[in-house]
Design an enzyme around this catalytic site. Structure first.
Site, PDB file in Angstrom:
ATOM      1  N   PHE A 194       8.956 102.632  33.781  1.00 29.37           N
ATOM      2  CA  PHE A 194       8.420 103.918  34.244  1.00 29.37           C
ATOM      3  C   PHE A 194       9.548 104.812  34.737  1.00 29.37           C
ATOM      4  O   PHE A 194       9.481 105.367  35.831  1.00 29.37           O
ATOM      5  CB  PHE A 194       7.369 103.744  35.350  1.00 29.37           C
ATOM      6  CG  PHE A 194       6.139 103.004  34.906  1.00 29.37           C
ATOM      7  CD1 PHE A 194       5.188 103.624  34.105  1.00 29.37           C
ATOM      8  CD2 PHE A 194       5.926 101.692  35.287  1.00 29.37           C
ATOM      9  CE1 PHE A 194       4.047 102.948  33.695  1.00 29.37           C
ATOM     10  CE2 PHE A 194       4.792 101.002  34.891  1.00 29.37           C
ATOM     11  CZ  PHE A 194       3.849 101.631  34.098  1.00 29.37           C
ATOM     12  N   HIS A 195      10.608 104.893  33.955  1.00 22.84           N
ATOM     13  CA  HIS A 195      11.677 105.809  34.314  1.00 22.84           C
ATOM     14  C   HIS A 195      12.508 106.161  33.086  1.00 22.84           C
ATOM     15  O   HIS A 195      12.366 105.540  32.019  1.00 22.84           O
ATOM     16  CB  HIS A 195      12.566 105.223  35.426  1.00 22.84           C
ATOM     17  CG  HIS A 195      13.332 104.010  35.012  1.00 22.84           C
ATOM     18  ND1 HIS A 195      12.957 102.735  35.352  1.00 22.84           N
ATOM     19  CD2 HIS A 195      14.455 103.876  34.275  1.00 22.84           C
ATOM     20  CE1 HIS A 195      13.817 101.873  34.845  1.00 22.84           C
ATOM     21  NE2 HIS A 195      14.733 102.542  34.177  1.00 22.84           N
TER      22      HIS A 195
END
Ligand code: TYD
Length: 138
Positions: free
Chosen positions: A50-51
């Site tokens: 999630f980045h």
């Protein structure tokens, strides 16, 4: 493959003695390797990542087991299944990633072009969209 990603096949020296895969920085991967880390023991149903990174480039290798990697840019998305230790997923600048469906035996190794710094991370998807739209615009 989506923009700024590609699969890299490494030579597998395999035979009766088993498998050996060698990876040389600036030769087999398109950067000098400054950092190696690995992820193990991820419980089922956990999704990591999630980045995105602004500067960091990475190659992800699944040394054992299987894992799925979802890679995204503002206009593209793809899920890559990693389960072959002689194949790596290159992730370049400004690609969002999520890693999921780890098996209990999965060993995910990551080769990285930079030393760790939290300042290279973009963890907020809204912030990512804004920066990535600008980065990928023609
Ligand atoms: P993170 O990159 O968020 O992992 P993932 O994307 O797989 O969920 O890193 C998890 C934690 O580990 C975070 O606190 C930062 C730390 N970390 C380091 O200290 N050095 C490193 O090289 C990496 C990759 C993470």
């Amino acid at each position: 493959m989506i923009t700024n990603t590609k699969m890299i096949s490494f030579q597998d020296h395999s035979g009766k003695l088993g498998h050996l895969v060698a990876i040389e920085g600036n030769r087999d991967v398109p950067f000098e390797i400054k950092r190696v880390y690995y992820i193990t023991g991820v419980p089922e149903h956990v999704t990591r990542g999630f980045h995105s990174h602004r500067k960091l480039e990475q190659v992800l290798l699944c040394l054992n087991g299987e894992v799925k990697i979802r890679v995204k840019t503002p206009r593209e998305e793809e899920t890559v299944v990693l389960n072959d230790p002689s194949k790596g997923l290159f992730i370049g600048h400004m690609v969002w990633r999520e890693m999921f469906d780890f098996t209990p035996s999965t060993v995910l190794m990551v080769l990285a072009s930079e030393y760790y710094t939290k300042y290279d991370y973009i963890r907020d998807y809204g912030q990512y969209s804004a920066e990535a739209n600008n980065f990928f615009k023609e």
